[in-house]
Motif scaffolding. Structure first.
Motif, PDB file in Angstrom:
ATOM      1  N   ASP A  32       0.855  -1.177   0.000  1.00 52.81           N
ATOM      2  CA  ASP A  32       0.000   0.000   0.000  1.00 52.81           C
ATOM      3  C   ASP A  32       0.892   1.228   0.000  1.00 52.81           C
ATOM      4  O   ASP A  32       2.114   1.128  -0.174  1.00 52.81           O
ATOM      5  CB  ASP A  32      -0.949  -0.023   1.206  1.00 52.81           C
ATOM      6  N   SER A  72     -14.099  -3.683  -0.810  1.00 51.39           N
ATOM      7  CA  SER A  72     -13.774  -2.593   0.118  1.00 51.39           C
ATOM      8  C   SER A  72     -15.023  -2.109   0.826  1.00 51.39           C
ATOM      9  O   SER A  72     -16.100  -2.064   0.265  1.00 51.39           O
ATOM     10  CB  SER A  72     -13.123  -1.426  -0.646  1.00 51.39           C
ATOM     11  N   LYS A  75     -15.060   3.223   5.316  1.00 53.86           N
ATOM     12  CA  LYS A  75     -14.463   3.330   6.646  1.00 53.86           C
ATOM     13  C   LYS A  75     -15.360   4.085   7.625  1.00 53.86           C
ATOM     14  O   LYS A  75     -15.347   3.844   8.801  1.00 53.86           O
ATOM     15  CB  LYS A  75     -13.103   4.036   6.548  1.00 53.86           C
ATOM     16  N   CYS A 263      -6.658 -11.711  10.720  1.00 56.39           N
ATOM     17  CA  CYS A 263      -7.855 -10.947  10.406  1.00 56.39           C
ATOM     18  C   CYS A 263      -8.881 -11.146  11.520  1.00 56.39           C
ATOM     19  O   CYS A 263      -9.218 -12.289  11.856  1.00 56.39           O
ATOM     20  CB  CYS A 263      -8.429 -11.398   9.054  1.00 56.39           C
ATOM     21  N   ALA A 312      -3.654  -0.125   9.024  1.00 59.41           N
ATOM     22  CA  ALA A 312      -4.498  -0.102   7.820  1.00 59.41           C
ATOM     23  C   ALA A 312      -4.983  -1.507   7.476  1.00 59.41           C
ATOM     24  O   ALA A 312      -6.173  -1.720   7.201  1.00 59.41           O
ATOM     25  CB  ALA A 312      -3.732   0.503   6.650  1.00 59.41           C
ATOM     26  N   LYS A 313      -4.088  -2.489   7.504  1.00 59.81           N
ATOM     27  CA  LYS A 313      -4.473  -3.875   7.188  1.00 59.81           C
ATOM     28  C   LYS A 313      -5.440  -4.420   8.232  1.00 59.81           C
ATOM     29  O   LYS A 313      -6.377  -5.157   7.918  1.00 59.81           O
ATOM     30  CB  LYS A 313      -3.233  -4.762   7.118  1.00 59.81           C
ATOM     31  N   GLN A 316      -8.842  -2.805   7.551  1.00 59.24           N
ATOM     32  CA  GLN A 316      -9.411  -3.270   6.284  1.00 59.24           C
ATOM     33  C   GLN A 316     -10.031  -4.653   6.427  1.00 59.24           C
ATOM     34  O   GLN A 316     -11.018  -4.971   5.765  1.00 59.24           O
ATOM     35  CB  GLN A 316      -8.336  -3.289   5.189  1.00 59.24           C
TER      36      GLN A 316
END
Length: 619
Positions: A32, A72, A75, A263, A312-313, A316
């Motif tokens: 990214d 996506s 946010k 995750c 960020a990961k 996401q």
């Protein structure tokens, strides 16, 4: 195949290049805007944002960009940023949000608490009575009862052996008797024969025994140390060893580094404050950016970008995320929250006050300032108690009327230690040989009970060297010390004033009253005496004038603070004027003593280090 998330050192790359001569190595990269520049420089190939597979074979690189279908999510709908006033409210917010998610049917395994600062786990453990959390960082061995008891007992034994007295130590577990070990082998036998009455005690014992095996190598180089010092060295070595959380619950508590490659659908990140995010280590300050770039080390910017990549990961891959931060006089939200590419346009919201009340069993009561009006039933003042009354009557009420004790301060103990040593070496000297007196001072200062005290003592020896040099000049000018630690008590303006003078010097028919001050940036109050609160030197001068000090009837009196840091005497500008102000203040206090309003300090600076700050709601 190697999935890369963090940095590779130059040494690691060399190893991998040598391995690639025998077999191919495939790297998986998810690039990214935060880690693109670093990996482009590392592999020396043009890389764009996206997912890559890079193959290293025979020291040659080939790469392919892989297209992935990523749905996506907006946010703004999934990230909530909340601002709290204190840590307890923050913990209440964590528990409250977990309650909401569990009520929605979300399983505990889907929830993760990510800690930018793993020290925050202490707060979670404090309130996690039901053991719902599983702490990936484990618990420190030094927090175990065995470690604490051993450390306190051995420190006490070591101090007694060196100084013939025992320092104040924490209370020990009365069920565990710590013997005086004759040698390190007897200490080993003690640990090996120690009974473990629970699984946790057994794990603690195993960690101690594992540490002994490692310490055996170092022990042969520590033969010059006493057995207590050898044991303390062993305890220092193992204090950062951690115990795995084997009995934890189903909700994960991890550090940010443990989230790499993982995750979690539901994420809570507390303590998102400046100082924690970005997290910087001491090694980041050792070399500047230009030097790091020249020798191929990650720069501070690249380290910050890597941490941004982790967050960020993490976000996401989540369905919902709660970011929590403190905002008060000491803590401010992290500047990372300004990164729209990570947090979107999520506003910074004030947390609901109900989170502060989460752990209360009853209804929270709002603080209400109460007025304390009572007669001042005291007949004497010291310089310290008078200064306390003039600065903050409420603190005076707690300290001198109700008798509440203040917390002992080790810095204050060092000051007292210096006072006592100076008194002893000045009283037993006859010729005032300052070089020999300084050597005696250093010898006495070396008698320390703790590492912190040893450090403070070493600093004191450095500063007091200039003091003894200054004393040589003072002796040459005719001043001779003749009295030390002189107690006094006399009547003045309706009160008995009492105290103790550190030192009195004499030269002919004049004397100089001195008070030692071991304090940085010592300042003496200006001529604006109406607002003055410190009347120590005027009280000392009055003690001489009133004949409260024996064998002292001078024609001229000087007074000053002896600044031990700067090795100079700092005098009051106009002692007579300040004595007049002192008399006026004491007469006013006496006049109003039947009904005194013990109000709070007018300036909050006085509250910053006060032990009673929570009683007054000024924290």
């Amino acid at each position: 195949m190697i999935h890369l998330e963090g940095f590779l050192s130059q040494f690691e790359m060399q190893v991998l290049r040598k391995i690639s001569k025998k077999l191919p190595i495939t790297f998986e990269l998810n690039l990214d805007s935060f880690n693109q520049e670093y990996y482009t420089k590392l592999f020396e190939i043009p890389l764009e944002i996206g997912f890559y597979e890079i193959v290293l074979f025979c020291n040659k690189l080939s790469y392919d960009k892989i297209v992935q279908n990523i749905n996506s999510k907006g946010k703004e709908s999934q990230v909530q940023v909340l601002e709290f006033r204190d840590k307890i409210a923050e913990v209440g917010g964590i528990f409250a949000q977990i309650d909401v998610w569990l009520g929605q049917g979300i399983t505990p395994e889907q929830i993760c608490i990510v800690l930018p600062n793993e020290e925050f786990a202490h707060y979670l453990r404090l309130f996690d009575k039901a053991r719902n959390f599983n702490y990936a960082m484990g618990s420190a061995l030094k927090s175990s009862a065995l470690y604490r008891n051993l450390k306190n007992a051995i420190k006490a034994q070591n101090a007694q052996a060196n100084c013939n007295e025992s320092p104040q130590v924490e209370e020990q577990d009365s069920t565990l008797a710590i013997p005086n070990f004759l040698d390190f082998e007897s200490f080993k036998e003690f640990l090996q024969n120690l009974e473990a009455n629970s699984k946790e005690a057994q794990r603690v014992k195993e960690k101690f025994l594992e540490g002994l095996e490692q310490f055996d190598f170092a022990l042969k180089y520590l033969t010059s140390l006493s057995v207590q010092e050898q044991i303390l060295a062993f305890l220092d070595m193992i204090e950062e060893v951690t115990l795995d959380d084997v009995g934890g619950g189903r909700i994960s508590v991890v550090g940010i580094l443990e989230t790499r490659g993982m995750c979690f659908p539901y994420v809570i990140i507390p303590e998102f404050n400046a100082g924690n995010v970005p997290s910087l280590s001491d090694k980041d300050l050792f070399l500047n950016t230009a030097m790091r770039e020249k020798i191929g080390l990650p720069t501070r910017k690249s380290r910050e970008n890597l941490q941004k990549h982790y967050y960020a990961k993490l976000l996401q891959g989540s369905c919902q995320a709660w970011i929590m931060c403190l905002s008060n006089d000491e803590n401010k939200p992290s500047r990372f929250l300004l990164e729209d590419s990570i947090f979107g346009n999520s506003p910074l919201l004030k947390a609901d006050t109900r989170y502060s009340e989460y752990f209360l069993s009853g209804k929270a009561l709002n603080y209400q300032e109460c007025e304390i009006v009572a007669p001042l039933e005291i007949k004497d003042f010291s310089a310290t108690s008078l200064q306390c009354f003039l600065t903050c009557p409420r603190k005076f009420y707690y300290r001198y009327i109700l008798g509440f004790k203040e917390t002992a301060n080790e810095a204050v103990n060092i000051g007292s230690k210096i006072h006592n040593i100076l008194k002893e070496i000045y009283q037993r000297t006859q010729d005032y040989n300052m070089d020999l007196m300084y050597q005696e001072f250093c010898k006495e200062m070396d008698k320390s009970h703790s590492l912190k005290e040893s450090f403070e003592s070493a600093l004191a020896k450095k500063y007091l060297k200039n003091f003894f040099e200054s004393e040589k000049v003072r002796l040459e000018s005719g001043w001779i010390p003749f009295a030390f630690e002189q107690d006094f008590c006399f009547e003045f303006a309706g009160f008995a004033l009492k105290g103790r003078i550190d030192r009195i010097d004499k030269r002919g028919n004049e004397v100089c009253v001195l008070d030692y001050k071991y304090k940085r940036n010592l300042k003496v109050e200006s001529k604006n005496y109406e607002k003055a609160t410190d009347f120590q030197l005027p009280i000392y001068v009055l003690a001489i004038q009133k004949g409260a000090i024996c064998a002292c009837n001078p024609k001229q009196i000087q007074a000053g603070f002896y600044d031990l840091y700067e090795a100079q005497i700092k005098r009051e500008q106009d002692l007579n004027a300040k004595i007049e102000v002192l008399q006026e203040k004491l007469e006013t206090i006496k006049k109003d003593s039947k009904e005194v309003n013990f109000v709070l300090a007018s300036k909050r600076e006085a509250c910053q280090y006060c032990d009673f700050i929570y009683l007054c709601n000024r924290y």
